[in-house]
Write a protein that holds these residues in place. Structure first.
Motif, short mmCIF file in Angstrom:
data_model
loop_
_atom_site.label_atom_id
_atom_site.label_comp_id
_atom_site.label_asym_id
_atom_site.label_seq_id
_atom_site.Cartn_x
_atom_site.Cartn_y
_atom_site.Cartn_z
N ASN A 91 52.44 39.32 61.18
CA ASN A 91 52.42 38.25 60.19
C ASN A 91 51.00 37.69 60.11
OD1 ASN A 91 53.12 36.18 58.44
ND2 ASN A 91 53.68 34.80 60.10
N GLU A 92 50.31 37.99 59.00
CA GLU A 92 48.95 37.46 58.83
C GLU A 92 49.01 35.94 58.82
OE1 GLU A 92 46.86 37.58 54.95
OE2 GLU A 92 45.55 38.99 55.98
N ALA A 93 48.06 35.30 59.49
CA ALA A 93 48.18 33.86 59.67
C ALA A 93 47.04 33.05 59.06
CB ALA A 93 48.28 33.53 61.16
N ALA A 98 60.17 32.28 65.09
CA ALA A 98 58.89 32.44 65.78
C ALA A 98 57.75 32.56 64.79
CB ALA A 98 58.93 33.68 66.68
N GLY A 99 58.06 33.03 63.59
CA GLY A 99 57.05 33.16 62.54
C GLY A 99 56.61 31.83 61.97
N GLU A 100 57.23 30.74 62.42
CA GLU A 100 56.79 29.42 61.99
C GLU A 100 55.63 28.92 62.83
OE1 GLU A 100 59.81 26.56 60.14
OE2 GLU A 100 60.89 27.44 61.84
N GLY A 121 42.69 35.91 61.66
CA GLY A 121 43.70 35.81 62.69
C GLY A 121 45.05 36.28 62.20
N TRP A 122 45.82 36.88 63.07
CA TRP A 122 47.15 37.35 62.71
C TRP A 122 48.04 37.35 63.95
CZ3 TRP A 122 42.98 40.29 63.74
CH2 TRP A 122 43.11 41.38 64.59
N SER A 123 49.34 37.39 63.73
CA SER A 123 50.31 37.38 64.82
C SER A 123 51.18 38.62 64.78
CB SER A 123 51.22 36.15 64.73
OG SER A 123 50.51 34.96 64.92
#
Length: 385
Positions: free
Chosen positions: A344-346, A96-98, A329-331
């Motif tokens: 996870n910083e994006a 999911a981090g992809e 933005g981050w997730s």
């Protein structure tokens, strides 16, 4: 005196930066699964990499976020992900981090013409960004010290220089300031002739994804203080404190409710000239207007499956006088079964407008292989016409 901007990486930071060729990743709940209150515990991440090297961090460790970002980066760039040992829950989270591409926010930029050099110089906006903050602090500190102040004039100059003329009590004072950009998130402002002749005030400003921290100190006046703003979907929390000769003379905590909702109009909060600096075709879930020329807007988007929920947040620091928007933005990636959550910083970008013809988007340091390969360090110009 402003400290040197050159900084030596700590050994811990160097260890994290060395993560590559990962062999195993394990994301787990440090406190175990049996919890009487039904709440989840502390998320931990263990990674083995390279030549029998291993690192293990929990979300309570101060380096957890850069550690997680580096693990995701190493996983996303791995040539053979199937060879990396991990349990099913960990693999769901890592896969999911992809998703840091975030087409809803950045989609149009991948096809746009990208420039290697900027059209607008970022430093030219520094004084306009922080001039209202300087005025806000000067008025507030003087008032706390028992002196009413009137602003007679203020002007911003080139590359962070500015001037503020005030009437403090029965005298006029001219205060000159200079803003320095230390990095993408940290700024220092030096203000001369503050409170006393030859006195100065050093202001440090740090932008986080969802918070703003301002600290200041005047050795000549024996003064030190800070103010912080924590932004959320429901409210803004503010903390202010000032010390004089190491004794606290002011302390205040406030919470301001978010009044922006699904029925609100963005045009009622942000001028038409500034709307173009914001993420396109998206409505924020929260809008906060700070009293020193700064708005903060928060966006929240969710993409869920049966196993994993990925929420993308986007925080915008909108500097009204400077026509500048700092967008971060981050997730957060959550296993719905195990309750494990990772941040996870994006991405990070800065929009600047000349208020006439163009908006320039500058893509700063981010994580995620697609973002880094296609956008990081690039500039995109968009016409306002």
């Amino acid at each position: 005196m402003i400290k040197s901007v050159f900084r030596q990486m700590s050994q811990e930071e160097m260890n994290i930066e060395s993560i590559e060729d990962i062999k195993m990743v394990h994301i787990y709940d440090l406190t175990g699964s049996a919890k009487p209150d039904g709440k989840y515990g502390v998320t931990s991440v263990l990674v083995s990499f390279g030549d029998n090297q291993q690192l293990n961090y929990t979300e309570n460790d101060h380096c957890f976020v850069p550690f997680v970002n580096k693990v995701f980066e190493a996983y996303n760039t791995a040539l053979d992900k199937s060879s990396i040992i991990m349990d099913e829950t960990t693999r769901q989270i890592m896969e999911a981090g992809e998703l840091p591409r975030h087409d809803s926010i950045l989609g149009g930029y991948y096809q746009a013409e990208k420039l290697d050099e900027p059209h607008f110089v970022n430093a030219s906006t520094l004084s306009k960004r922080f001039e209202p903050l300087v005025e806000y602090l000067v008025l507030g500190i003087y008032k706390t010290m028992g002196t009413e102040v009137e602003v007679i004039d203020r002007k911003s100059g080139w590359r962070g220089a500015g001037r503020l003329i005030i009437r403090a009590g029965s005298e006029n004072r001219t205060l000159y300031f200079k803003t320095f950009e230390i990095n993408d998130s940290t700024y220092s402002i030096k203000l001369n002739s503050f409170l006393v002749d030859n006195g100065d005030l050093l202001i440090n400003v740090i932008l986080y994804d969802d918070a703003l921290s301002v600290s200041y100190k005047s050795e000549s006046a024996g003064l030190e203080g800070s103010c912080s703003f924590k932004f959320g979907k429901d409210n803004l929390r503010e903390i202010q404190q000032i010390e004089k000769d190491k004794e606290q003379i002011f302390y205040d905590v406030n919470a301001y409710e978010n009044t922006f909702n699904d029925e609100s109009r963005l045009e009622d909060e942000v001028s038409k000239l500034l709307v173009g600096l914001l993420p396109e075709k998206l409505m924020p879930c929260a809008v906060y207007r700070l009293p020193f020329g700064l708005d903060y807007l928060l966006y929240d988007m969710t993409d869920s499956s049966d196993q994993v929920e990925v929420r993308t947040f986007c925080g915008v620091f909108l500097w009204r006088d400077a026509f500048c928007a700092d967008i971060r933005g981050w997730s957060t990636i959550k296993s719905l079964e195990a309750g494990l959550t990772l941040k996870n910083e994006a991405f990070r970008l800065c929009n600047i407008s000349d208020n006439r013809e163009y908006i320039q988007t500058a893509f700063l340091t981010g994580t995620g292989s697609r973002y880094k390969e296609e956008l990081e360090g690039k500039f995109v110009l968009k016409s306002l016409l």
